[in-house]
Design a protein around this motif. Sequence first.
Motif, PDB file in Angstrom:
ATOM      1  N   SER A  49       1.081  -1.477   0.277  1.00 46.61           N
ATOM      2  CA  SER A  49       0.436   0.346   0.135  1.00 46.61           C
ATOM      3  C   SER A  49       0.615   1.288   0.196  1.00 46.61           C
ATOM      4  N   ASP A  50       0.384   2.687  -0.726  1.00 50.76           N
ATOM      5  CA  ASP A  50       1.036   3.622  -0.815  1.00 50.76           C
ATOM      6  C   ASP A  50       0.746   4.086   0.399  1.00 50.76           C
ATOM      7  N   VAL A  51      -0.325   4.521   1.209  1.00 50.37           N
ATOM      8  CA  VAL A  51      -1.457   4.789   2.356  1.00 50.37           C
ATOM      9  C   VAL A  51      -1.983   3.662   3.435  1.00 50.37           C
ATOM     10  N   ALA A  52      -1.687   4.469   4.721  1.00 48.72           N
ATOM     11  CA  ALA A  52      -2.764   3.483   5.452  1.00 48.72           C
ATOM     12  C   ALA A  52      -2.779   3.800   6.458  1.00 48.72           C
ATOM     13  N   LEU A  53      -4.471   4.580   6.339  1.00 53.79           N
ATOM     14  CA  LEU A  53      -5.739   5.203   6.759  1.00 53.79           C
ATOM     15  C   LEU A  53      -6.500   4.996   8.359  1.00 53.79           C
ATOM     16  N   GLU A  54      -6.178   5.280   9.528  1.00 55.51           N
ATOM     17  CA  GLU A  54      -6.598   4.534  10.804  1.00 55.51           C
ATOM     18  C   GLU A  54      -7.934   5.443  10.414  1.00 55.51           C
ATOM     19  N   ILE A  55      -8.563   5.115  11.041  1.00 54.34           N
ATOM     20  CA  ILE A  55     -10.116   5.513  11.608  1.00 54.34           C
ATOM     21  C   ILE A  55     -10.535   5.219  12.981  1.00 54.34           C
ATOM     22  N   PRO A  56     -10.850   6.074  13.768  1.00 55.41           N
ATOM     23  CA  PRO A  56     -10.196   5.807  15.599  1.00 55.41           C
ATOM     24  C   PRO A  56     -11.341   5.017  16.309  1.00 55.41           C
ATOM     25  N   PRO A  57     -11.866   5.339  16.966  1.00 58.69           N
ATOM     26  CA  PRO A  57     -13.043   4.388  17.738  1.00 58.69           C
ATOM     27  C   PRO A  57     -13.619   5.719  17.076  1.00 58.69           C
ATOM     28  N   HIS A  58     -15.002   5.834  18.079  1.00 57.72           N
ATOM     29  CA  HIS A  58     -16.054   6.869  18.260  1.00 57.72           C
ATOM     30  C   HIS A  58     -15.997   7.735  16.892  1.00 57.72           C
ATOM     31  N   PHE A  59     -15.839   6.850  15.922  1.00 59.38           N
ATOM     32  CA  PHE A  59     -15.422   8.587  14.910  1.00 59.38           C
ATOM     33  C   PHE A  59     -17.000   8.682  14.972  1.00 59.38           C
ATOM     34  N   GLU A  60     -17.607   8.106  14.521  1.00 60.63           N
ATOM     35  CA  GLU A  60     -19.333   8.102  14.062  1.00 60.63           C
ATOM     36  C   GLU A  60     -19.281   9.323  14.999  1.00 60.63           C
ATOM     37  N   ARG A  61     -19.711   9.004  16.412  1.00 56.18           N
ATOM     38  CA  ARG A  61     -19.914   9.943  17.770  1.00 56.18           C
ATOM     39  C   ARG A  61     -19.291  11.170  17.700  1.00 56.18           C
ATOM     40  N   ASP A  62     -18.196  10.951  17.529  1.00 61.34           N
ATOM     41  CA  ASP A  62     -17.259  12.803  17.937  1.00 61.34           C
ATOM     42  C   ASP A  62     -17.831  13.114  16.238  1.00 61.34           C
ATOM     43  N   LEU A  63     -17.890  13.015  14.759  1.00 63.04           N
ATOM     44  CA  LEU A  63     -18.062  13.672  13.604  1.00 63.04           C
ATOM     45  C   LEU A  63     -19.890  13.673  13.646  1.00 63.04           C
ATOM     46  N   THR A  64     -20.602  13.425  14.424  1.00 56.79           N
ATOM     47  CA  THR A  64     -22.048  13.861  14.791  1.00 56.79           C
ATOM     48  C   THR A  64     -21.797  15.182  15.989  1.00 56.79           C
ATOM     49  N   LEU A  65     -21.429  15.011  16.820  1.00 53.61           N
ATOM     50  CA  LEU A  65     -21.539  16.097  18.028  1.00 53.61           C
ATOM     51  C   LEU A  65     -20.937  16.740  17.714  1.00 53.61           C
ATOM     52  N   ALA A  66     -19.456  17.063  17.694  1.00 49.68           N
ATOM     53  CA  ALA A  66     -19.068  17.986  17.688  1.00 49.68           C
ATOM     54  C   ALA A  66     -18.521  18.411  16.405  1.00 49.68           C
ATOM     55  N   GLY A  67     -18.934  17.372  15.106  1.00 53.90           N
ATOM     56  CA  GLY A  67     -18.613  18.148  13.783  1.00 53.90           C
ATOM     57  C   GLY A  67     -17.361  17.905  13.345  1.00 53.90           C
ATOM     58  N   THR A  68     -16.625  17.575  14.044  1.00 47.82           N
ATOM     59  CA  THR A  68     -14.804  16.505  13.670  1.00 47.82           C
ATOM     60  C   THR A  68     -14.787  16.060  14.058  1.00 47.82           C
ATOM     61  N   ALA A  69     -13.932  14.774  13.464  1.00 52.87           N
ATOM     62  CA  ALA A  69     -13.486  13.860  14.276  1.00 52.87           C
ATOM     63  C   ALA A  69     -11.719  13.025  13.510  1.00 52.87           C
ATOM     64  N   PRO A  70     -10.440  13.450  14.118  1.00 56.99           N
ATOM     65  CA  PRO A  70      -9.854  13.302  14.144  1.00 56.99           C
ATOM     66  C   PRO A  70      -9.189  11.314  13.016  1.00 56.99           C
ATOM     67  N   VAL A  71      -8.447  11.343  11.811  1.00 54.82           N
ATOM     68  CA  VAL A  71      -8.401  10.457  11.820  1.00 54.82           C
ATOM     69  C   VAL A  71      -6.694   9.847  11.220  1.00 54.82           C
ATOM     70  N   GLN A  72      -5.899   9.346  10.814  1.00 55.92           N
ATOM     71  CA  GLN A  72      -4.754   9.345  10.788  1.00 55.92           C
ATOM     72  C   GLN A  72      -4.164   8.603   9.410  1.00 55.92           C
ATOM     73  N   ALA A  73      -3.475   9.345   8.820  1.00 54.49           N
ATOM     74  CA  ALA A  73      -2.681   9.180   7.456  1.00 54.49           C
ATOM     75  C   ALA A  73      -1.744   8.565   7.660  1.00 54.49           C
ATOM     76  N   SER A  74      -1.025   7.775   7.167  1.00 51.23           N
ATOM     77  CA  SER A  74       0.328   7.476   6.999  1.00 51.23           C
ATOM     78  C   SER A  74       0.983   7.015   5.364  1.00 51.23           C
ATOM     79  N   VAL A  75       1.802   7.822   5.025  1.00 47.96           N
ATOM     80  CA  VAL A  75       1.827   7.706   3.439  1.00 47.96           C
ATOM     81  C   VAL A  75       3.143   7.894   3.140  1.00 47.96           C
ATOM     82  N   ASN A  76       3.361   7.398   2.583  1.00 48.73           N
ATOM     83  CA  ASN A  76       4.690   6.556   2.137  1.00 48.73           C
ATOM     84  C   ASN A  76       5.495   7.264   1.210  1.00 48.73           C
ATOM     85  N   ALA A  77       6.915   8.383   1.442  1.00 51.89           N
ATOM     86  CA  ALA A  77       7.404   9.445   0.858  1.00 51.89           C
ATOM     87  C   ALA A  77       8.130   9.077   0.219  1.00 51.89           C
ATOM     88  N   VAL A  78       8.367   7.738   0.287  1.00 46.51           N
ATOM     89  CA  VAL A  78       9.890   7.407  -0.877  1.00 46.51           C
ATOM     90  C   VAL A  78       9.847   7.611  -1.916  1.00 46.51           C
TER      91      VAL A  78
END
Length: 373
Positions: A93-122
């Motif tokens: 893979s070129d990118v690894a995207l992590e969707i954390p627990p409670h993603f739906e809850r945070d996005l609904t209640l706070a309007g934002t939800a953090p995710v983490q993307a690790s990109v192969n930058a070779v």
Amino acid sequence: MMWKYLLEKEFKQFRRNSFLPKLAVLFPVAVMLVLPWVTTMDVKDIRITVVDGDRSATSGRLVRDIDASSCFLLERVTDSYADALRDVEYGISDVALEIPPHFERDLTLAGTAPVQASVNAVNGMKGLLGGSYLGQLLAEFSQTYLRDRGVAPAPGTPAQPRIEATTQYRYNPTLDYRIYMIPALMVILLIVLCGFLPALNIVSEKERGTIEQINVTPVPRLLFIFAKLTPYWVTGFVVLGIGVLLAGAVYGLWPSGNLLLICLAAFLFISAISGFALVVSNYSATMQQALFVMFFFVMIFQLMSGLLTPVRSMPEWAQWLTALNPPRYFIHAMRLVYLKGGAFGDLLTDYAALLGFGVFFNAWAVWSYRKRE
């Protein structure tokens, strides 16, 4: 009359060659049909592994949006972030995207939800654009999700901006890299056919000894040089015509400006690059010498001409050096006329530079040609 016979000799010599006429036709056809598809900076099919730690309807919808995107190829969905990083490490893979627990809850209640993307930058360009594409996709997904649910930001959070920016792409609305490259590829065709061939022609006559037959005649050096160049000037315009027709017929790319402006720029450039080729041939004793010297300069011409990367993205000292590079001005003129519909006044600087190079190199070629008068 002497000019007439010299031209007749050069065109007959060119036509009798079993290789050159075929090269003049087949080479531009091959370049225009193949290279626009492979010389591209567009980044597509970025492979991505998703770590879905939420396993909710919203995270599933995000995974489906990623899978449906034309920019990404979904390799797999996993529960382990370590497995996703291993995919990146091994090139799966070129990118690894992590969707954390409670993603739906945070996005609904706070309007934002953090995710983490690790990109192969070779590959820096691929990594940069892959991260940018993913950021755009996530931003659009968030806005669409909140709008569909009619969710307002939580109290105390910044309000959504009321000013929306609409981007309009000029001159290349589809952001198709082929449109950017095709005019420059025509320049490469002229460099190869009107640069390499005249140099090799003169040196090959030196090796065969046939040029001595001209050296003992009263033919002036100036007349001899321009008789040698004329077939390649004609060849250059034939190649340019093939390139223009193929660009229009295959890719639908026709000049936005006047075609005569391109022809004038082409004539000035062909005279400059062929004059430079004769200078190289005058100082070369063998075809190998001429070939290596031309290859050295052609590589520099291409890399510092703005063919692949804009001149303004180069270091300042390199930008100053590009002022001594003839293809820089022809590439700029071609793109200006093809994509922006430039007028004669817009090209005066390019015309003046190419004219100066043409006069300089052809005068040098005449002066450096050693002939027994």
